[in-house]
Design an enzyme around this catalytic site. Structure first.
Site, mmCIF file in Angstrom:
data_model
loop_
_atom_site.group_PDB
_atom_site.id
_atom_site.type_symbol
_atom_site.label_atom_id
_atom_site.label_comp_id
_atom_site.label_asym_id
_atom_site.label_seq_id
_atom_site.Cartn_x
_atom_site.Cartn_y
_atom_site.Cartn_z
ATOM 1 N N SER A 221 -38.844 21.161 -25.034
ATOM 2 C CA SER A 221 -39.914 20.701 -25.874
ATOM 3 C C SER A 221 -40.827 19.644 -25.241
ATOM 4 O O SER A 221 -41.913 19.394 -25.760
ATOM 5 C CB SER A 221 -39.343 20.118 -27.159
ATOM 6 N N LYS B 161 -43.953 11.040 -24.453
ATOM 7 C CA LYS B 161 -43.797 12.161 -25.394
ATOM 8 C C LYS B 161 -44.005 11.653 -26.820
ATOM 9 O O LYS B 161 -43.530 10.563 -27.168
ATOM 10 C CB LYS B 161 -42.396 12.754 -25.227
ATOM 11 N N SER C 156 -34.671 19.838 -23.057
ATOM 12 C CA SER C 156 -36.108 19.604 -23.204
ATOM 13 C C SER C 156 -36.778 18.737 -22.150
ATOM 14 O O SER C 156 -38.004 18.653 -22.138
ATOM 15 C CB SER C 156 -36.398 19.002 -24.571
HETATM 16 N N1 GLN Z 1 -34.848 24.225 -26.783
HETATM 17 C C1 GLN Z 1 -33.782 23.559 -27.469
HETATM 18 C C2 GLN Z 1 -34.063 23.579 -28.948
HETATM 19 O O1 GLN Z 1 -34.934 24.254 -29.325
HETATM 20 C C3 GLN Z 1 -33.654 22.165 -26.947
HETATM 21 C C4 GLN Z 1 -34.693 21.259 -27.456
HETATM 22 C C5 GLN Z 1 -34.568 19.858 -26.946
HETATM 23 O O2 GLN Z 1 -33.867 19.596 -25.967
HETATM 24 N N2 GLN Z 1 -35.204 18.946 -27.656
HETATM 25 O O3 GLN Z 1 -33.425 22.950 -29.738
#
Ligand code: GLN
Length: 485
Positions: free
Chosen positions: A154, A79, A178
């Site tokens: 994400s 990532k 994420s």
């Molecule tokens: N979707 C969540 C956010 O927008 C979690 C994101 C993540 O785990 N990096 O913060």
């Protein structure tokens, strides 16, 4: 079955028996990428040349039987919020579009030491803020099962790359879901380790008390295998815990007899679609058939988890992102008559709208006069959530829920409504707030889109959730389903 469809443990047998070379495998993955990437767009940077070099070096290691590990010669995607020395690390943000880290993240260093082949850097929501990868400042990624749908986020690029066989293994990061939510949307396995299990050194910080790196893989064995090489204390990350790392593969036992599995009442009710609920209920039945004991449990504070998270995570983000000022990192605005205007313009031009929203939310929650009412209160609710988990784990060994309340939604469907986007993490966020480990495994399909089952464990009980996930996988076929790309 083509070789890029296989799992790392299957490929390891072929590589170590010299039936396949890492070079052949890496070239097969790269040509798969050439064919499918125009539709999926999982990557932001491909490192073809260095991948070929690493594959050749891995073949030397394999030939001489020199320090061969189960990752030697296996193509891995990373990532793009994890630092790779001399390779762009953009966090899918315009502000870091030209950032070349001078060092490797500890997890990347560990992958290299194990002989893995790093194939490229995958797309994400800018700075990991989002649930669909549409907040990427570079381009969106499409779900390999239906390219009109989001891959989740994400870590959407990593999940899509694994699902599309554009890599064998991938790394993701999970602050509020994420790793697990994109794993669920893309029909792959995703594991968020206990907070402190894996070093965050070199992971670009979003919300430091929640962020954790973990594997995205094609099956549970690969998740265990990759975790073996990620986990462990790192003197460079003071929040990493000095606690022995077991061999997680030893936990893969196809037996859940007498295991007490608590299903979370609050996560099977309102907001969860019928197909998701019915797939999860079938998984519960499967566990019963396998001899596990199913218990209904209530975690009433879960109701406040999303609100709590959207105070704590933005508060930490607003502080972490203060460093992007056009001086120390990345892009600088060239419309800069003086220093202050340079700061303003750099941040105004470099950050996307979701990142700006989080910085504003966080700054507000931390500001004098509001700190007690918002940030401090959120910290107290965080403790309540942790207490609810502790109570639940006095009655069970594993907690079970859907990973996400729906299957993958349409590209563009939720971009105008941040709240509905935030709610797609309703089942994953509480786990980060409590710092616990959890895994998502495929448990069904609805209209051709994957459904994920989440299994949550006590702190440092990765072995228990791996075992529960493995037993489920051994007795079902969902992980063998593949998108038709
Ligand atoms: N979707 C969540 C956010 O927008 C979690 C994101 C993540 O785990 N990096 O913060």
């Amino acid at each position: 079955m083509t070789m890029q469809h296989k799992t790392a443990h299957e490929l390891h047998s072929l590589l170590s028996a010299k039936k396949l070379s890492s070079l052949e495998l890496t070239e097969a993955v790269l040509s798969r990428i050439d064919r499918t990437e125009p539709k999926v767009q999982a990557y932001v940077t491909l490192t073809k040349e260095s991948a070929i070099k690493q594959a050749k070096a891995a073949d030397e290691r394999l030939k001489n039987n020199d320090n061969v590990t189960p990752l030697t010669g296996v193509p891995v995607a990373v990532k793009d919020n994890m630092c790779t020395q001399g390779v762009l690390t953009t966090c899918s943000s315009k502000i870091l579009a030209n950032y070349l880290p001078p060092y490797d993240a500890t997890v990347v260093e560990k992958l290299r030491a194990a002989g893995a082949v790093i194939i490229g850097k995958t797309n994400l929501d800018e700075f990991a803020m989002g649930s669909s990868t549409e907040n990427s400042g570079l381009h969106p990624t499409c779900n390999p099962w239906d390219t009109k749908k989001v891959p989740g986020g994400s870590s959407g690029g990593s999940a899509a790359a694994v699902a599309a066989d554009e890599c064998i293994l991938a790394l993701g990061s999970d602050t509020g879901g994420s790793i697990r939510q994109p794993a669920a949307f893309c029909g792959v396995v995703g594991l968020k380790p206990t907070y402190g299990r894996v070093s965050r050194f070199g992971l670009v910080a979003f919300a430091s008390s929640l962020d954790q790196i973990g594997p995205l893989t094609k099956d549970v064995r690969d998740a265990a295998l990759l975790l073996n090489y990620l986990a462990g204390h790192d003197p460079k990350d003071s929040t990493s815990v000095d606690y022995p790392v077991p061999d997680y593969q030893q936990a893969l036992i196809n037996d859940v007899k007498k295991m007490r599995i608590g299903y979370i009442k609050e996560l099977l009710g309102k907001g969860v679609t019928r197909p998701v609920r019915s797939a999860v209920e079938k998984a519960m039945k499967k566990y019963q058939e396998l001899g596990a004991e199913l218990i209904e449990l209530s975690l009433p504070s879960f109701e406040y988890a999303v609100a709590t998270y959207y105070l704590i995570a933005p508060a930490e983000a607003s502080s972490n992102l203060a460093r992007y000022d056009g001086v120390k990192f990345g892009r600088r605005s060239n419309r800069s008559p003086d220093l202050l205007t340079m700061y303003y313009n750099t941040r105004a031009e470099g950050f996307g709208s979701e990142v700006k929203r989080r910085i504003m939310l966080g700054t507000y929650a931390l500001s004098a006069g509001y700190y007690d009412a918002y940030y401090l209160k959120a910290l107290k609710v965080r403790t309540l959530i942790k207490n609810d988990f502790d109570r639940a784990f006095s009655k069970c060994d594993v907690l079970l829920s859907p990973t996400a309340p729906t299957t993958a939604f349409g590209l563009g469907e939720k971009t105008a409504d941040p709240l509905s986007m935030y709610l797609s993490d309703i089942a994953t966020i509480p786990v980060n707030l409590a710092g616990l480990p959890a895994i998502s495994v495929p448990c069904g399909l609805d209209k051709g889109l994957p459904i994920g089952l989440q299994l949550i464990g006590r702190a440092f009980a990765e072995e228990t959730i791996l075992r529960a996930a493995y037993a489920y996988e051994q007795n079902t076929d969902w992980h063998k389903q593949k998108p038709k790309l």
